[in-house]
Design an enzyme around this catalytic site. Structure first.
Site, short mmCIF file in Angstrom:
data_model
loop_
_atom_site.label_atom_id
_atom_site.label_comp_id
_atom_site.label_asym_id
_atom_site.label_seq_id
_atom_site.Cartn_x
_atom_site.Cartn_y
_atom_site.Cartn_z
N ARG A 193 0.81 -1.23 0.00
CA ARG A 193 0.00 0.00 0.00
C ARG A 193 0.84 1.28 0.00
NH1 ARG A 193 -2.75 -3.93 1.71
NH2 ARG A 193 -0.76 -4.40 2.69
N THR A 194 1.80 1.35 0.90
CA THR A 194 2.50 2.63 1.08
C THR A 194 3.27 2.99 -0.19
OG1 THR A 194 2.68 2.04 3.40
CG2 THR A 194 3.97 3.93 2.66
N LYS A 254 25.80 -3.34 -0.68
CA LYS A 254 27.28 -3.28 -0.68
C LYS A 254 27.78 -2.50 0.53
CE LYS A 254 26.89 -2.42 -5.57
NZ LYS A 254 27.13 -1.32 -6.49
N ARG A 291 11.17 3.79 3.38
CA ARG A 291 10.85 2.85 4.46
C ARG A 291 12.09 2.07 4.81
NH1 ARG A 291 5.73 -1.15 4.62
NH2 ARG A 291 4.77 0.83 5.19
N HIS A 309 4.94 5.66 11.59
CA HIS A 309 4.44 5.50 10.22
C HIS A 309 3.50 6.68 9.97
CE1 HIS A 309 3.21 3.86 6.53
NE2 HIS A 309 2.84 2.64 6.88
N1 CP Z 1 -0.34 -0.08 5.81
C1 CP Z 1 0.87 -0.33 5.26
O1 CP Z 1 1.89 0.28 5.66
O2 CP Z 1 0.85 -1.30 4.31
P1 CP Z 1 2.14 -1.77 3.48
O3 CP Z 1 3.08 -2.43 4.46
O4 CP Z 1 1.61 -2.71 2.46
O5 CP Z 1 2.77 -0.55 2.89
#
Ligand code: CP
Length: 315
Positions: free
Chosen positions: A51-52, A80, A101, A129
């Protein structure tokens, strides 16, 4: 340079403004279709995501911009031994804004120190998040037409669930919200969050392991997955993973206008039979994630335009 590392980096006025922009995008997407023409977003994902990452990419395309990046650390020079700071500085030579991320808590903030472009934390370990929280705020605002005077049940893995930590921080800024924290003893919210946010700010909250008993009170039920990847011991995960499984019968005594949210992915904690209940709003939540990320990209790029990095700093 303005970044988004923690939801608390945004003032309440900025949160409200971003929600308003997202709602305007929903109402009139064409108005925004070329706002980022000629701009590039880099998505640097050192940890898996559906999703993100894809909502960031869809958001940038729908703003008329372009996207580059990687979706696993092994396909980048991190494999590396390159540092996050060097990776971000490098990518800043190619892109106008970065969404990152990383499995290590604090990695995005370390990466921003010498960044010449805005960096968005798209999830750092079990820590924060913020763009999921923006998604949750937009969803709650669209569902309830307010962000205050709500009873919010957070259920499941409240210890490792970074979305829970960010959401509590955000909702604690709006008046008269009550939190019911539903988890097994081992997965309660971290002490720092309990003492630094909830007790210090005098928030109304209850810790319980009983979802059924809490259900009739709730305006929002925020279910979460037990975070297998954060456990040190597989046996503990296996013992706790099915602590809560939401099935249609468990909603019998819930409010008619309850909204059931989940940041997703789900594993077992919401039965697919619940998806047909009109109170299940987690796929609407997914869609809201794209709109609010469009609003965030616009805000950060606008700020970067107002406060450009001097050329000497780009070297
Ligand atoms: N909600 C969320 O962070 O989903 P993903 O891990 O799929 O990005």
């Amino acid at each position: 340079m303005r970044h988004l590392i923690d939801i608390m980096d945004l003032s309440i006025e900025e949160l409200d403004e971003m929600i308003a922009v997202a709602k305007d995008i929903i109402a009139d997407p064409e108005k925004y279709a070329h706002k980022c023409a000629g701009k590039k977003l880099a998505t640097l994902f050192f940890e898996p995501s559906t999703r993100t990452r894809l909502s960031f990419e869809a958001a940038m395309y729908e703003l008329g911009g372009n996207v580059l990046g990687f979706s696993e650390a092994q396909s980048s020079s991190a494999a590396k031994g390159e540092s996050v700071a060097d990776t971000i500085r490098t990518v800043g030579c190619y892109a106008d804004i970065i969404a990152m991320r990383h499995p290590k808590e604090g990695a995005p903030i370390a990466g921003t120190r010498r960044s010449t472009v805005p960096v968005i934390n798209a999830g750092d370990g079990g820590h924060n998040h913020p763009t999921q929280t923006l998604t949750d705020l937009l969803t709650i605002s669209r569902e309830k037409n307010r962000l205050d005077n709500l009873t919010i049940g957070l259920c499941g893995d409240l210890k490792f669930g970074r979305t829970v930590h960010s959401l509590i921080n955000a909702m604690s800024r709006y008046p008269n919200n009550k939190f019911i924290l539903i988890s097994p003893d081992e997965l309660r919210i971290p002490e720092y969050l309990k003492y630094e946010t909830m007790i210090k700010k005098n928030l109304e909250f209850v810790e319980t392991d009983d979802l059924e008993n809490a259900m009739p009170e709730l305006d929002i039920l925020y279910m979460t997955r037990v975070q297998r990847e954060r456990f040190f011991n597989e046996q503990d995960y296996l013992r706790l993973k099915d602590s809560y499984i939401l099935t249609p019968d468990k909603l019998d005594n819930a409010k008619e206008d309850l909204s059931i949210l989940h940041p997703l992915p789900r594993v077992n904690e919401i039965s697919v039979a619940v998806d047909d209940d009109p109170r299940a709003r987690y796929f609407e939540q997914v869609l809201n994630g794209k709109y609010i990320r469009m609003a965030l990209i616009l805000m950060l790029l606008e700020e970067a335009k107002r406060n450009p990095v001097p050329d000497w700093q780009k070297q």
